[in-house]
Design an enzyme around this catalytic site. Structure first.
Site, PDB file in Angstrom:
ATOM      1  N   ASP A 106       0.859  -1.189   0.000  1.00  0.00           N
ATOM      2  CA  ASP A 106       0.000   0.000   0.000  1.00  0.00           C
ATOM      3  C   ASP A 106       0.895   1.239   0.000  1.00  0.00           C
ATOM      4  OD1 ASP A 106      -2.114   1.711   0.147  1.00  0.00           O
ATOM      5  OD2 ASP A 106      -2.795   1.091   2.143  1.00  0.00           O
ATOM      6  N   ASP A 122      -2.653   2.484  -6.184  1.00  0.00           N
ATOM      7  CA  ASP A 122      -1.670   2.550  -5.101  1.00  0.00           C
ATOM      8  C   ASP A 122      -1.626   1.332  -4.186  1.00  0.00           C
ATOM      9  OD1 ASP A 122      -4.129   3.027  -4.008  1.00  0.00           O
ATOM     10  OD2 ASP A 122      -3.506   4.736  -2.786  1.00  0.00           O
ATOM     11  N   GLU A 123      -2.309   0.260  -4.537  1.00  0.00           N
ATOM     12  CA  GLU A 123      -2.198  -0.933  -3.691  1.00  0.00           C
ATOM     13  C   GLU A 123      -2.439  -2.203  -4.503  1.00  0.00           C
ATOM     14  OE1 GLU A 123      -5.194  -1.631  -0.659  1.00  0.00           O
ATOM     15  OE2 GLU A 123      -6.510  -0.152  -1.584  1.00  0.00           O
TER      16      GLU A 123
END
Length: 354
Positions: A8, A102-103
């Site tokens: 993350d 983003d993850e």
């Protein structure tokens, strides 16, 4: 036993802006627009200390943090950085499931480097992300997706946390259910009313009880309370729809309250559309009544929905005809389907629906 990593990125959009503009470093930053209808797309950790968070109306964020600096989003840049990060993941395993820009989940049980320790892989990846993008990432390592996700939240920002098979059940039992992935505010509030505040409380309820009160989510809650999650990491997952829904704390009977409840859902879906460069032609409204029966209403247009305002207009066309409502509304949801990608040349403002 699988070896799962959840990566993350830390305050991703805001961190990219601080990376590219040294004057923003160490200052409270919000990605978005300060206008009355603006919404925070991301907040730096300096801003989060004041209670600013994503999806918050800009006026509320500014009130919480008068020194907050707003910067316009650059989703083309965020997507480019995300591709850099995905390329790093691909050097370790083909089993990568992106959840957003983003993850992502990585299954490294078998990996290209022949490394036995998932923690070693996670640290290597974090180091490479820092070296190649000048950004930080947090990582969670465990034996299933649920626990890996929970682990990545434990040492943010820029940290690593491991939950072993030996400690998994105890970790879950001690954790407040409001922090569980998959338990939203309304569900957490309902659990509290039922006397469920920790993983241990959740584990003490049998499957029949959880199914009675939480429907299809009941089995999921039953198993995660025991540290069990059999979901596999799914690479190249093809998204067929984008949706958001929320359960009201009290049944809704009037149109104005329903409109107010629908606004943040529209914003959430549109935020994903902008971040991912995806648009949809079909919009579906889901209404769950107080007696748990539900209806859906859909509208398909010729060209992809181009703005949050257009999405709001279609939502109004779908919502208004159900009033006066025959019974109380328990839940509202909105979904976009018939998805397609768009180029980076047109990026409309992230904004609250009128």
């Amino acid at each position: 036993m699988r070896k799962i990593i959840h990566i993350d990125m830390d305050a991703f959009y805001a961190s990219v802006e601080q990376r590219d503009n040294p004057e923003l470093r160490g200052k409270p930053v919000a990605v978005g627009y300060p206008e009355a209808r603006g919404v925070v797309a991301a907040a730096s950790y300096e801003a989060r200390k004041f209670g600013v968070h994503s999806a918050m109306p800009s006026v509320t964020a500014k009130r919480k943090c008068p020194e907050l600096i707003f910067v316009p989003h650059r989703f083309d840049v965020y997507r480019a950085v995300s591709r850099q990060i995905q390329a790093i993941f691909a050097e370790y395993t083909p089993l990568v499931e992106p959840l957003s820009l983003d993850e992502a989940y990585l299954d490294v049980t078998e990996n290209f480097r022949g490394l036995k320790l998932a923690t070693e892989i996670a640290e290597e990846i974090r180091g490479r992300i820092r070296a190649e993008t000048h950004l930080t990432a947090s990582a969670g390592v465990s034996y299933n997706k649920f626990l890996a996700k929970m682990a990545s939240d434990q040492r943010k920002p820029d940290g690593l946390f491991v939950i072993t098979p030996k400690h998994g059940p105890d970790f879950v039992q001690a954790l407040p259910v409001k922090k569980f992935h998959g338990v939203g505010p309304a569900t957490a509030e309902k659990m509290k009313r039922l006397g469920i505040e920790t993983g241990a409380d959740l584990k003490s309820r049998d499957l029949a009880f959880l199914q009675q009160h939480f429907g299809k989510s009941g089995p999921y809650f039953y198993w995660i309370a025991r540290g069990i999650d059999e979901r596999k990491v799914k690479p190249d997952r093809i998204r067929k729809s984008i949706g958001a829904e929320d359960t009201f704390r009290e049944d809704v009977h009037d149109l104005e309250t329903a409109r107010a409840g629908l606004k943040p859902l529209i914003d959430k879906v549109w935020h994903y559309c902008e971040a991912s460069g995806i648009r949809g032609k079909t919009m579906t409204l889901k209404v769950k009544w107080a007696d748990f029966t539900q209806i859906t209403r859909s509208k398909t247009i010729v060209a992809p929905i181009a703005s949050v305002a257009e999405m709001s207009e279609i939502a109004e066309l779908l919502l208004s005809p159900i009033f006066p409502a025959p019974k109380g509304i328990r839940l509202l949801g909105v979904t976009l389907s018939s998805l397609d990608t768009v180029d980076d040349r047109s990026e409309p403002q992230l904004a609250l629906a009128l």
